[in-house]
Design an enzyme around this catalytic site. Structure first.
Site, PDB file in Angstrom:
ATOM      1  CD  GLN A 276      -2.718  -1.252  -0.135  1.00 29.73           C
ATOM      2  OE1 GLN A 276      -3.409  -0.315  -0.523  1.00 29.73           O
ATOM      3  NE2 GLN A 276      -2.592  -2.386  -0.815  1.00 29.73           N
TER       4      GLN A 276
ATOM      5  CG  HIS B 126      -1.579   2.456  -3.829  1.00 29.98           C
ATOM      6  ND1 HIS B 126      -2.051   2.250  -5.100  1.00 29.98           N
ATOM      7  CD2 HIS B 126      -1.995   1.388  -3.111  1.00 29.98           C
ATOM      8  CE1 HIS B 126      -2.718   1.115  -5.164  1.00 29.98           C
ATOM      9  NE2 HIS B 126      -2.692   0.564  -3.964  1.00 29.98           N
TER      10      HIS B 126
ATOM     11  CD  GLU C 140      -8.071   2.091   1.022  1.00 29.94           C
ATOM     12  OE1 GLU C 140      -8.477   2.083  -0.152  1.00 29.94           O
ATOM     13  OE2 GLU C 140      -6.977   2.589   1.356  1.00 29.94           O
TER      14      GLU C 140
END
Length: 461
Positions: free
Chosen positions: A276, A279, A344
């Protein structure tokens, strides 16, 4: 590079407090520029969009808007792009699309888009429910939106997966027109659009693409809703057009919380966090664990993996500014911290992950067990990877077919029902000082009093 904070220290409390309001971004900094872009697109239409593409993307698209169909006939070439893909990429894309469709078909079948429970003699509610109570037919009709816009970023990386994850739920919900906005789409993106049921391609990104979908162009009808992730300019544009169109939410930087006990594999925990962090520089890679030893091991694994990564600079920036490890004193505190952060992606690197999940009320997606990489949820598993960020899992949900429908109330009174309830309705209207409301009831009651019951047409009751 991974800061480690032990529960009970001032640093722990201040870090946890700061993380509760993470990732909101300072949209105020870009609001003036985005407002100007939106106003220019509303005023000048296509020429404004083309001007921004040239200014920001340093290119001129061959065709700004293309509709589905054979490439030779002016379509966006999705089917042809799918044919050009390497067989293994095509197979992976097709399998992912099928899995995403099956998951969202189950959403449809289990939710309020299933078969209607229509009362005898009642109107055909295509979906939703209806029932009769005291002579009053009550129901809810559910219909898909007519036209939806999907935004898929194309800046630092391309996200054909976001096309699948956004457009397929819309298609399963019954949306007939799906507009994809993505700058300079490559073959994988075009193929994903084809597999997802996209009907129109807008070859543009940024705030100007959001404005074009919201307000339309001569060659593009305005949409009813815009979904999909984007940078701060895109997020700000979605916020500013909200009200003229619907949006799925204000999506912030990608984020992950790894929950780990002392039996977790630090290499796998680090791998999920890195997936992640890559990103963007503003992504959040977080860890909460009951083991300081595990936190230190994860920190070493993060540092060791950096030289292997093609997006090393982005990852280093993310880890140096937004990464943190929180060490707590009990398994119960793992759940409490996760609940406070409402992250998330939550990766469960603990024994009996399902039991711990049951103790957490707020998260976007739960990745359970050491064999479930976050990347599976991002690409292949089935649920949409468009998830609530920045703590909005407290009130938000993953993108689903429920985001692509409207609901309408249905009410029909019989004469007996109006006779029974009309006087109370009149009294409530007069209590609010709304005489015309009461009069609309009084006139009907008077007409009922004058008409013999045997001669009334029941179809007009």
């Amino acid at each position: 590079m991974l800061p480690i904070h032990i529960e009970g220290t001032p640093e722990f409390e201040s870090t946890l407090s700061a993380l509760r309001i993470r990732g909101t971004g300072d949209l105020a900094n870009v609001t003036p520029a985005v407002t100007e872009i939106i106003n220019n697109v509303r005023r000048a239409g296509t020429s404004a969009v083309l001007g921004y593409i040239e200014a920001f993307e340093r290119r001129t698209p061959k065709a700004l808007v293309r509709h589905a169909g054979p490439e030779a006939e002016g379509g966006f070439g999705g089917a042809e792009a799918l044919e050009r893909l390497a067989p293994e990429i095509r197979a992976a894309l097709e399998t992912a699309a099928a899995r995403i469709a099956r998951y969202h078909e189950r959403q449809r079948d289990a939710g309020d888009l299933g078969a209607a429970d229509v009362a005898p003699g009642g109107p055909a509610l295509q979906a939703g429910f209806s029932y009769e109570e005291d002579g009053v037919l009550l129901g809810m009709r559910v219909r898909p939106l007519r036209r939806v816009g999907v935004y898929a970023p194309g800046g630092k990386a391309r996200y054909p997966s976001s096309v699948l994850m956004s457009a397929i739920p819309a298609r399963i919900a019954g949306v007939r027109e799906i507009v994809l906005a993505s700058p300079s789409p490559d073959d994988v993106t075009l193929a994903a659009a084809h597999l997802s049921g996209v009907t129109t391609l807008l070859d543009s990104g940024g705030a100007h693409a959001i404005a074009a979908m919201a307000y339309g162009l001569p060659e593009l009808a305005p949409v009813d809703k815009i979904v999909g992730p984007g940078n701060a300019y895109v997020a700000c544009a979605k916020r500013l057009v909200f009200g003229d169109v619907s949006i799925d939410g204000i999506t912030g930087p990608s984020e992950i919380l790894a929950i780990a006990d002392d039996a977790a594999d630090p290499r796998l925990v680090a791998a999920d966090m890195l997936s992640q962090a890559e990103h963007g520089e503003d992504s959040y890679a977080l860890l909460v664990t009951t083991s300081a030893r595990l936190a230190e091991a994860v920190a070493r694994e993060l540092d060791a993996a950096l030289p292997e990564l093609t997006r090393r600079g982005i990852v280093e920036s993310s880890l140096s500014t937004h990464a943190a490890a929180l060490v707590v004193g009990s398994r119960a505190r793992l759940a409490e911290v996760a609940d406070q952060l409402a992250v998330e992606h939550v990766a469960f690197h603990v024994n009996d992950a399902e039991a711990l999940l049951a103790e957490i009320g707020t998260l976007g997606a739960a990745l359970l067990g050491r064999l479930t990489p976050v990347a599976a949820g991002d690409y292949f598993a089935g649920p949409s990877h468009v998830l609530p960020t920045g703590g909005s899992a407290r009130f938000g949900s993953p993108l689903g077919i429920y985001d692509f429908v409207t609901r309408a109330s249905v009410i029909r009174y019989s004469d007996a029902a109006l006779r029974a309830q009309g006087p109370a309705i009149e009294k409530l209207a007069l209590a609010e000082g709304l005489q015309a409301h009461a009069r609309a009831v009084t006139l009907r009651l008077s007409s009922l009093a004058l008409a013999p019951a045997a001669k009334r047409d029941p179809s007009r009751s």
